[in-house]
Design a protein around this motif. Sequence first.
Motif, short mmCIF file in Angstrom:
data_model
loop_
_atom_site.label_atom_id
_atom_site.label_comp_id
_atom_site.label_asym_id
_atom_site.label_seq_id
_atom_site.Cartn_x
_atom_site.Cartn_y
_atom_site.Cartn_z
N GLN A 190 -3.99 -9.65 1.01
CA GLN A 190 -4.16 -8.39 0.29
C GLN A 190 -3.30 -8.36 -0.96
N SER A 191 -2.05 -8.81 -0.84
CA SER A 191 -1.14 -8.80 -1.97
C SER A 191 -1.61 -9.74 -3.07
N ARG A 192 -2.13 -10.90 -2.69
CA ARG A 192 -2.64 -11.84 -3.69
C ARG A 192 -3.85 -11.26 -4.42
N ALA A 193 -4.71 -10.59 -3.68
CA ALA A 193 -5.89 -9.99 -4.31
C ALA A 193 -5.48 -8.93 -5.32
N GLN A 194 -4.47 -8.12 -4.98
CA GLN A 194 -4.00 -7.09 -5.90
C GLN A 194 -3.32 -7.71 -7.12
N ALA A 195 -2.58 -8.81 -6.90
CA ALA A 195 -1.92 -9.47 -8.02
C ALA A 195 -2.92 -10.08 -8.99
N ALA A 196 -4.08 -10.49 -8.48
CA ALA A 196 -5.11 -11.05 -9.36
C ALA A 196 -5.62 -10.01 -10.34
N GLU A 197 -5.56 -8.73 -9.92
CA GLU A 197 -6.01 -7.65 -10.80
C GLU A 197 -4.90 -7.18 -11.74
N ASP A 198 -3.66 -7.40 -11.35
CA ASP A 198 -2.53 -6.93 -12.15
C ASP A 198 -1.54 -8.09 -12.33
N PRO A 199 -1.54 -8.72 -13.52
CA PRO A 199 -0.70 -9.91 -13.71
C PRO A 199 0.79 -9.61 -13.66
N PHE A 200 1.20 -8.34 -13.73
CA PHE A 200 2.62 -8.00 -13.70
C PHE A 200 3.16 -7.87 -12.27
N ARG A 201 2.27 -7.94 -11.31
CA ARG A 201 2.70 -7.85 -9.92
C ARG A 201 3.04 -9.23 -9.38
N ASN A 202 4.11 -9.30 -8.62
CA ASN A 202 4.56 -10.55 -8.01
C ASN A 202 4.20 -10.51 -6.52
N PRO A 203 3.25 -11.33 -6.08
CA PRO A 203 2.81 -11.25 -4.68
C PRO A 203 3.91 -11.60 -3.69
N VAL A 204 4.80 -12.50 -4.06
CA VAL A 204 5.89 -12.86 -3.15
C VAL A 204 6.82 -11.68 -2.97
N LEU A 205 7.20 -11.04 -4.08
CA LEU A 205 8.08 -9.88 -3.99
C LEU A 205 7.40 -8.73 -3.24
N ALA A 206 6.10 -8.56 -3.50
CA ALA A 206 5.38 -7.47 -2.85
C ALA A 206 5.36 -7.66 -1.33
N VAL A 207 5.09 -8.86 -0.88
CA VAL A 207 5.05 -9.11 0.56
C VAL A 207 6.44 -8.95 1.17
N THR A 208 7.44 -9.42 0.44
CA THR A 208 8.82 -9.29 0.93
C THR A 208 9.19 -7.82 1.13
N LEU A 209 8.88 -7.01 0.13
CA LEU A 209 9.21 -5.59 0.24
C LEU A 209 8.43 -4.92 1.37
N ALA A 210 7.16 -5.29 1.52
CA ALA A 210 6.34 -4.68 2.57
C ALA A 210 6.88 -5.04 3.96
N ILE A 211 7.28 -6.30 4.14
CA ILE A 211 7.84 -6.70 5.44
C ILE A 211 9.15 -5.96 5.70
N THR A 212 9.97 -5.85 4.66
CA THR A 212 11.25 -5.16 4.81
C THR A 212 11.05 -3.70 5.23
N ARG A 213 10.09 -3.03 4.60
CA ARG A 213 9.85 -1.62 4.93
C ARG A 213 9.29 -1.46 6.34
N ARG A 214 8.43 -2.37 6.76
CA ARG A 214 7.92 -2.31 8.13
C ARG A 214 9.06 -2.55 9.13
#
Length: 702
Positions: free
Chosen positions: A28-52
């Motif tokens: 999911q994070s990779r798909a969103q990053a493909a639409e927004d080049p400013f998003r970092n999929p690694v950072l996004a997944v890290t933050l999501a795991i941390t919040r869970r």
Amino acid sequence: MPDDRSPARPIPATPEDLEIALLELVAQSRAQAAEDPFRNPVLAVTLAITRRFDREEIGEDDLDALFARLRRHALDERAGRLRAYVGLGDDAADGVEADLAGRLVAGIARRQGDLEAFRDLVGRTAFAAVFTAHPTFGMPKAVAAAIASAASTTDTAARSALVEKAASLSTRPDPKISLDDEFEQACIAANHGRSALDVFNGALLDAARERWPDRWTETVPKPFAIASWVGCDTDGRTDIGWWDTLRYRLISKRMQFERVLRDLPDVPATRVARDLTAGALDSVKRQLAGAPLLGTKPTLEAVHRFALALIIERERAQVDSGPLLAGLTAAISAADSDADRRTIAVLRSGIAAHGLSNALPHFRLNASQIHNAVRRVIDLEGEPTDAAQRRSHLSTINTLLNDVQPVPVDFGALAAERASAARLMMTIAQILKHVDGTHPVRFLIAETETGYTLLAALWLARHYGVADKLEITPLFETASALEQGIRVLDDALRNPHWRRHLKRLGRLCVQFGYSDSGRYVGQLAATFWIERLRLRITELMAQNDLADVELVIFDTHGESIGRGAHPTSLSDRLAYLAPEGAREKNRAAGIKVRLESSFQGSDGYLMFGSGPLARASVSRIAEHVFADELTDDDAFADYVINDAPAAKREGGDPIYAEADFAAEFFRAARQEMEALVEDPGYAALLGTFGPGLIDRTGSRPA
């Protein structure tokens, strides 16, 4: 970024469920990053795991279980890849050696038909596996042993148990890796390799016996050898004492004698050989008892005791394999059964190839160390690598070679010597005199960029009386060496002393450092420049009437693509290191080639990590070395050797067909890499993060 405000999912019931959930999150994070080049999929997944984790959707126990599951899966895949890489089939290599040996004999019989041709073919060592060690022991040795065992078995339950055992161990390197640890791991790999060579040599003898039942014992097969530089490599390090190197050579000698006593049939025919070996083994053990241990600075009294043990026990310990080989040959003639004759003949082959060593030694230091040692007797200013100083250095060293006289070497002089190159030469002299003088030893010189280095090394060798037993070998690895390597050899070959040295040894040795070359000019460009240099060396030998001199090519590399390995198979790796174009050039010039390849650190040793893996590796090496002899179609084999244009054999490869295009393409790749290496930011990046992020993985000082 995944929406953290969405309703919390239930805590996954199993590690498998958690893995699936997190993989969905990654997708999911990779798909969103493909639409927004400013998003970092690694950072996004890290933050999501941390919040869970904070919302207690997952806990530490869940992550621990997931990590264990992922580790088991990764190790299981690693074992499977290792098995496939060396081509170990479900039959665990049974019968492969016999098939290869039978095809070799059949090919000889079909083309020439006599025992002499077969004896010459398998009686020359055409390949050596060299176990090397740098800071590359990133895998704990217990994990490596479990992976090797898992890769070697076809029993699913046993493999699962081994993988489970490996997964339960730490992923970090062993906390403290000493040179003794590296030597021990190299010895394990070497022992598996030696056993695999025995199996292959036995298969060659069986095939010869079937074809020539009355003369098969005349064959002494030794097509492959095992070597190692662990404990002998002093390039870039001052923590290896000469006593350490001597101790390691004595251990290697002890292991060779133990191998003979273990396998030699206890029958009347072997009594002389057995008594000689047993006496020599006892003497070596007494010599080892007086050897200073690693990390100690021996006192003069300790040096005296060690030296005295080496001198007193020298004759009984044997310093040449000649008497033992004679005893084994006599035992073959006197033995009552073919089974005993075969066992003794296999042992004879191992001694013939390796002398009184379990693995042949490779010594190595840096060109600057050679220059510093000779500077004491040469009255010249400037550096030998300076083009403006080239002729004066070559002329002066030639004058020195005209008048050099050997000096006596003793342990007192060795203990007092401070110049590293001189000390290593004296160490070699003592090893040849007191440990094993059967074969010439390899003397590798890193960062060789001028012919003066080779001539200076020859002067040192003559000065210390070891020139006739020293294979002086330039290592071409830097950008300058790859560019000027042919001039380095040409300058040396113009010197009559160097030419006589090669003729006397019957061998020209060169070393290519794929790993360091990749660091200097990039792996892509390095491969091209190395092959081009190989082709030009062949031309140079032909021009200098050296077709009767064997060419030894030692390829040192790592176990990754970036360090000169190959990702798919050992067969492809060997073909990558020795392309058909270069091999054909040697055949056309009538030059015999001996190939050598390094197997480096824990990853490289895995290919010899068990008996079955070592046998599969040796079989792949045999298929590579004897590719022409194993070809069933005579017409096709003759075409490949004599008629087919290089470009056609390479499938119309433009690298061969369009030399100008190839040179420009790879020069551009090289320039880009050199620009990166020269960038101050690149050095700062490596210097800042490298030591902080990478574990210590070897004994070599940082």
